[in-house]
Design a protein around this motif. Structure first.
Motif, mmCIF file in Angstrom:
data_model
loop_
_atom_site.group_PDB
_atom_site.id
_atom_site.type_symbol
_atom_site.label_atom_id
_atom_site.label_comp_id
_atom_site.label_asym_id
_atom_site.label_seq_id
_atom_site.Cartn_x
_atom_site.Cartn_y
_atom_site.Cartn_z
ATOM 1 N N SER A 1 39.859 44.361 33.739
ATOM 2 C CA SER A 1 40.179 44.864 35.074
ATOM 3 C C SER A 1 40.239 46.386 35.162
ATOM 4 O O SER A 1 40.596 47.074 34.202
ATOM 5 C CB SER A 1 41.507 44.281 35.547
ATOM 6 N N ILE A 2 39.913 46.857 36.348
ATOM 7 C CA ILE A 2 40.045 48.262 36.715
ATOM 8 C C ILE A 2 40.862 48.296 37.997
ATOM 9 O O ILE A 2 40.477 47.682 38.998
ATOM 10 C CB ILE A 2 38.669 48.926 36.936
ATOM 11 N N ARG A 3 41.987 49.017 37.978
ATOM 12 C CA ARG A 3 42.863 49.148 39.139
ATOM 13 C C ARG A 3 42.983 50.624 39.492
ATOM 14 O O ARG A 3 43.353 51.447 38.648
ATOM 15 C CB ARG A 3 44.255 48.569 38.853
ATOM 16 N N ILE A 4 42.677 50.927 40.761
ATOM 17 C CA ILE A 4 42.618 52.309 41.220
ATOM 18 C C ILE A 4 43.538 52.451 42.428
ATOM 19 O O ILE A 4 43.455 51.653 43.363
ATOM 20 C CB ILE A 4 41.169 52.677 41.591
ATOM 21 N N GLY A 5 44.391 53.469 42.413
ATOM 22 C CA GLY A 5 45.336 53.711 43.497
ATOM 23 C C GLY A 5 44.676 54.269 44.742
ATOM 24 O O GLY A 5 43.471 54.120 44.959
ATOM 25 N N ASN A 6 45.462 54.959 45.547
ATOM 26 C CA ASN A 6 45.019 55.535 46.809
ATOM 27 C C ASN A 6 44.578 56.987 46.617
ATOM 28 O O ASN A 6 45.139 57.714 45.799
ATOM 29 C CB ASN A 6 46.148 55.490 47.829
ATOM 30 N N ARG A 7 43.569 57.378 47.390
ATOM 31 C CA ARG A 7 43.078 58.762 47.431
ATOM 32 C C ARG A 7 42.605 59.256 46.064
ATOM 33 O O ARG A 7 42.787 60.414 45.704
ATOM 34 C CB ARG A 7 44.133 59.698 48.018
ATOM 35 N N VAL A 8 41.961 58.382 45.326
ATOM 36 C CA VAL A 8 41.389 58.730 44.025
ATOM 37 C C VAL A 8 39.929 59.089 44.230
ATOM 38 O O VAL A 8 39.217 58.410 44.965
ATOM 39 C CB VAL A 8 41.513 57.539 43.042
ATOM 40 N N ASN A 9 39.497 60.174 43.584
ATOM 41 C CA ASN A 9 38.075 60.509 43.629
ATOM 42 C C ASN A 9 37.500 60.405 42.233
ATOM 43 O O ASN A 9 38.056 60.908 41.271
ATOM 44 C CB ASN A 9 37.825 61.879 44.270
ATOM 45 N N ILE A 10 36.398 59.673 42.150
ATOM 46 C CA ILE A 10 35.670 59.476 40.905
ATOM 47 C C ILE A 10 34.317 60.146 41.125
ATOM 48 O O ILE A 10 33.476 59.646 41.864
ATOM 49 C CB ILE A 10 35.558 57.980 40.565
ATOM 50 N N GLN A 11 34.154 61.287 40.495
ATOM 51 C CA GLN A 11 33.044 62.163 40.833
ATOM 52 C C GLN A 11 31.746 61.768 40.130
ATOM 53 O O GLN A 11 31.716 60.887 39.273
ATOM 54 C CB GLN A 11 33.442 63.606 40.520
ATOM 55 N N ASP A 12 30.695 62.445 40.526
ATOM 56 C CA ASP A 12 29.320 62.129 40.145
ATOM 57 C C ASP A 12 29.154 61.879 38.651
ATOM 58 O O ASP A 12 29.620 62.663 37.829
ATOM 59 C CB ASP A 12 28.389 63.279 40.547
ATOM 60 N N GLY A 13 28.472 60.780 38.327
ATOM 61 C CA GLY A 13 28.088 60.492 36.958
ATOM 62 C C GLY A 13 29.183 59.938 36.063
ATOM 63 O O GLY A 13 28.952 59.722 34.874
ATOM 64 N N SER A 14 30.361 59.700 36.601
ATOM 65 C CA SER A 14 31.452 59.180 35.769
ATOM 66 C C SER A 14 31.278 57.689 35.516
ATOM 67 O O SER A 14 30.693 56.972 36.324
ATOM 68 C CB SER A 14 32.801 59.445 36.434
ATOM 69 N N VAL A 15 31.812 57.232 34.366
ATOM 70 C CA VAL A 15 31.734 55.825 33.983
ATOM 71 C C VAL A 15 33.124 55.346 33.613
ATOM 72 O O VAL A 15 33.807 55.971 32.796
ATOM 73 C CB VAL A 15 30.780 55.623 32.787
ATOM 74 N N LEU A 16 33.539 54.233 34.218
ATOM 75 C CA LEU A 16 34.801 53.588 33.885
ATOM 76 C C LEU A 16 34.484 52.211 33.331
ATOM 77 O O LEU A 16 33.769 51.424 33.972
ATOM 78 C CB LEU A 16 35.693 53.445 35.126
ATOM 79 N N HIS A 17 35.008 51.927 32.127
ATOM 80 C CA HIS A 17 34.757 50.653 31.473
ATOM 81 C C HIS A 17 35.953 50.306 30.601
ATOM 82 O O HIS A 17 36.852 51.121 30.421
ATOM 83 C CB HIS A 17 33.459 50.711 30.650
ATOM 84 N N THR A 18 35.976 49.085 30.058
ATOM 85 C CA THR A 18 37.116 48.585 29.291
ATOM 86 C C THR A 18 36.634 47.822 28.066
ATOM 87 O O THR A 18 35.436 47.659 27.864
ATOM 88 C CB THR A 18 37.961 47.637 30.174
ATOM 89 N N LEU A 19 37.592 47.330 27.281
ATOM 90 C CA LEU A 19 37.289 46.449 26.159
ATOM 91 C C LEU A 19 37.599 45.010 26.546
ATOM 92 O O LEU A 19 38.650 44.740 27.124
ATOM 93 C CB LEU A 19 38.130 46.801 24.925
ATOM 94 N N TYR A 20 36.739 44.116 26.189
ATOM 95 C CA TYR A 20 36.911 42.702 26.510
ATOM 96 C C TYR A 20 38.226 42.183 25.930
ATOM 97 O O TYR A 20 38.477 42.291 24.735
ATOM 98 C CB TYR A 20 35.723 41.902 25.966
ATOM 99 N N GLN A 21 39.070 41.663 26.813
ATOM 100 C CA GLN A 21 40.358 41.053 26.482
ATOM 101 C C GLN A 21 41.315 41.994 25.752
ATOM 102 O O GLN A 21 42.288 41.531 25.161
ATOM 103 C CB GLN A 21 40.155 39.773 25.667
ATOM 104 N N LYS A 22 41.072 43.285 25.784
ATOM 105 C CA LYS A 22 41.949 44.209 25.058
ATOM 106 C C LYS A 22 42.485 45.354 25.901
ATOM 107 O O LYS A 22 43.650 45.677 25.810
ATOM 108 C CB LYS A 22 41.232 44.767 23.828
#
Length: 179
Positions: A50-71
């Motif tokens: 899961s990825i949980r993002i609050g209010n008024r968050v900016n994720i700027q150009d070219g960024s990558v958000l990822h996680t580890l499976y079950q970890k």
């Protein structure tokens, strides 16, 4: 229009008044608050956790958000700025924090409230950056404390500026948005 992909029974949830650039990608178990912006070529891959993002968050150009499976998961608070070409992998970013351009924040790291990660930094797994701290380098190290009120004000201003910029795209005919 942004690429929004349901996956493994999870539909991404996008809050109200958000801007997703036409080539941004949001996949799977992603929940985003209100007033957020995901800029050009950014990828939010909630495919393995899961990825949980609050209010008024900016994720700027070219960024990558990822996680580890079950970890590991990603949790991002309110009024956070994720700079251009940032990689966040399974970390927690608290309210009013700023992650500078080109930085990497690894699994189980935590960036405290109002903290700043300097551009180009590498925050290693399980690193805990306290509230109001400035870290930089590769690997990232503590540099100094920043005034919490000043840090919060600056970081909140950046987040609100990105909300304004996003309205140039979502409400182009509103003359108040051109100021």
């Amino acid at each position: 229009m942004a690429l929004i992909i349901p996956l493994r029974g999870f539909d991404p949830v996008i809050g109200q008044d958000c801007f997703l650039a036409e080539n941004a990608t949001v996949i799977g178990d992603v929940v985003m608050g209100d007033g957020c912006s995901v800029w050009f070529n950014a990828v939010l891959r909630g495919d393995v956790n899961s990825i949980r993002i609050g209010n008024r968050v900016n994720i700027q150009d070219g960024s990558v958000l990822h996680t580890l499976y079950q970890k590991s998961t990603i949790e991002i608070g309110d009024d956070v700025s994720i700079g251009h070409n940032v990689t966040i992998h399974g970390a927690k970013i608290r309210d009013y924090a700023l992650v500078g351009m080109g930085s990497v924040v690894m699994d189980d790291a935590e960036v405290g409230e109002g903290a700043i990660v300097a551009a180009g930094s590498v925050v290693l797994s399980r690193t805990k950056i306290g509230a109001g701290e400035l870290w930089g380098g590769a690997p990232a190290k503590f540099i100094k404390m920043v005034d919490p009120a000043q840090s919060r004000e600056i970081n909140q201003k950046i987040a609100h500026n990105y909300l304004k910029y996003s309205r140039w795209y979502t409400h182009p005919d509103d003359p108040d948005n051109l100021k």
